[in-house]
Motif scaffolding. Structure first.
Motif, PDB file in Angstrom:
ATOM      1  N   TYR A  30      74.929  47.051  42.158  1.00  0.00           N
ATOM      2  CA  TYR A  30      73.668  47.520  42.728  1.00  0.00           C
ATOM      3  C   TYR A  30      73.022  48.693  41.984  1.00  0.00           C
ATOM      4  O   TYR A  30      72.816  49.765  42.540  1.00  0.00           O
ATOM      5  CB  TYR A  30      73.852  47.862  44.205  1.00  0.00           C
ATOM      6  N   HIS A  32      70.122  50.862  41.077  1.00  0.00           N
ATOM      7  CA  HIS A  32      68.850  51.053  41.776  1.00  0.00           C
ATOM      8  C   HIS A  32      68.350  52.480  41.572  1.00  0.00           C
ATOM      9  O   HIS A  32      69.084  53.341  41.100  1.00  0.00           O
ATOM     10  CB  HIS A  32      69.012  50.757  43.269  1.00  0.00           C
ATOM     11  N   THR A  33      67.109  52.681  41.923  1.00  0.00           N
ATOM     12  CA  THR A  33      66.564  54.030  41.938  1.00  0.00           C
ATOM     13  C   THR A  33      66.460  54.480  43.385  1.00  0.00           C
ATOM     14  O   THR A  33      66.453  53.655  44.306  1.00  0.00           O
ATOM     15  CB  THR A  33      65.175  54.098  41.266  1.00  0.00           C
ATOM     16  N   CYS A  34      66.379  55.780  43.573  1.00  0.00           N
ATOM     17  CA  CYS A  34      66.262  56.332  44.920  1.00  0.00           C
ATOM     18  C   CYS A  34      65.201  57.421  44.924  1.00  0.00           C
ATOM     19  O   CYS A  34      65.204  58.309  44.069  1.00  0.00           O
ATOM     20  CB  CYS A  34      67.600  56.896  45.390  1.00  0.00           C
ATOM     21  N   SER A  49      68.433  57.547  39.499  1.00  0.00           N
ATOM     22  CA  SER A  49      68.914  56.175  39.348  1.00  0.00           C
ATOM     23  C   SER A  49      70.433  56.163  39.474  1.00  0.00           C
ATOM     24  O   SER A  49      71.119  57.046  38.977  1.00  0.00           O
ATOM     25  CB  SER A  49      68.468  55.586  38.016  1.00  0.00           C
ATOM     26  N   PRO A 116      67.811  48.564  37.120  1.00  0.00           N
ATOM     27  CA  PRO A 116      67.637  48.699  38.568  1.00  0.00           C
ATOM     28  C   PRO A 116      67.039  47.451  39.207  1.00  0.00           C
ATOM     29  O   PRO A 116      66.082  46.876  38.692  1.00  0.00           O
ATOM     30  CB  PRO A 116      66.694  49.899  38.702  1.00  0.00           C
ATOM     31  N   ASN A 118      66.322  47.484  42.648  1.00  0.00           N
ATOM     32  CA  ASN A 118      65.610  47.881  43.854  1.00  0.00           C
ATOM     33  C   ASN A 118      65.333  49.380  43.795  1.00  0.00           C
ATOM     34  O   ASN A 118      65.857  50.084  42.932  1.00  0.00           O
ATOM     35  CB  ASN A 118      66.432  47.546  45.105  1.00  0.00           C
ATOM     36  N   GLN A 119      64.523  49.841  44.720  1.00  0.00           N
ATOM     37  CA  GLN A 119      64.221  51.263  44.872  1.00  0.00           C
ATOM     38  C   GLN A 119      64.388  51.628  46.332  1.00  0.00           C
ATOM     39  O   GLN A 119      63.729  51.047  47.200  1.00  0.00           O
ATOM     40  CB  GLN A 119      62.791  51.563  44.411  1.00  0.00           C
ATOM     41  N   SER A 120      65.267  52.569  46.607  1.00  0.00           N
ATOM     42  CA  SER A 120      65.487  53.039  47.971  1.00  0.00           C
ATOM     43  C   SER A 120      64.441  54.089  48.330  1.00  0.00           C
ATOM     44  O   SER A 120      63.955  54.808  47.464  1.00  0.00           O
ATOM     45  CB  SER A 120      66.880  53.660  48.098  1.00  0.00           C
ATOM     46  N   ASP A 134      61.667  44.948  43.756  1.00  0.00           N
ATOM     47  CA  ASP A 134      62.860  44.540  44.489  1.00  0.00           C
ATOM     48  C   ASP A 134      63.213  43.123  44.060  1.00  0.00           C
ATOM     49  O   ASP A 134      62.697  42.152  44.593  1.00  0.00           O
ATOM     50  CB  ASP A 134      62.608  44.599  45.991  1.00  0.00           C
ATOM     51  N   GLN A 136      66.076  41.785  44.385  1.00  0.00           N
ATOM     52  CA  GLN A 136      67.072  41.207  45.285  1.00  0.00           C
ATOM     53  C   GLN A 136      66.470  40.845  46.629  1.00  0.00           C
ATOM     54  O   GLN A 136      67.170  40.441  47.537  1.00  0.00           O
ATOM     55  CB  GLN A 136      68.247  42.154  45.470  1.00  0.00           C
TER      56      GLN A 136
END
Length: 142
Positions: A30, A32-34, A49, A116, A118-120, A134, A136
């Motif tokens: 997973y 991803h960035t946040c 990230s 990445p 997705n982005q949280s 996104d 996923q």
């Protein structure tokens, strides 16, 4: 993108000054960035990230051992940083079997398996930076 399949089984990384070092064995999970306010404040940037590696294949190898840990969410999540240079290198949820690693802390953060997906916390992202798609098809913020 560079193919890193030849180093995918073992990756190394660390902080800016090199006193905190680690090796991570296993398949990354997973990336991803946040954009949560915590990542923004701690990183001094619009987003951080992350990628996770199996805890049973993760080892601290630098002269300073483990990073200094900060309980971001006491009893839930801690974040690791170098007390000398300040680099943010890791995060760990208590009781989890994965170690979160800041992608830039990896010596070679350019593998196809590190892009990445997705982005949280999209709702707290800055409006002037395009969001990470996104790929996923997640519907939750985190």
């Amino acid at each position: 993108m560079n193919d890193t399949s030849d180093i995918a089984a073992v990756r190394a990384g660390g902080c800016h000054c090199g006193k905190i070092r680690f090796t991570a064995r296993g398949v990354p999970d997973y990336p991803h960035t946040c954009s949560c306010p915590d990542c923004q404040k701690r990183g001094g940037c619009p987003m951080m990230s992350w990628v996770a590696f199996p805890l049973d294949g993760f080892t601290w190898t630098g002269q300073s051992g483990e990073p200094r840990w900060y309980d971001t969410f006491p009893g839930e999540t801690k974040r690791g940083f170098c007390p000398d240079c300040g680099s943010h290198v890791a995060a760990h949820d208590y009781g989890d079997t994965w170690m979160g690693v800041n992608l830039p802390a990896l010596d070679h953060p350019d593998g196809d398996d590190l892009v990445p997906v997705n982005q949280s916390f999209r709702d707290t992202a800055v409006t002037w930076l395009p969001q990470v798609p996104d790929t996923q098809q997640h519907t939750s913020a985190g």
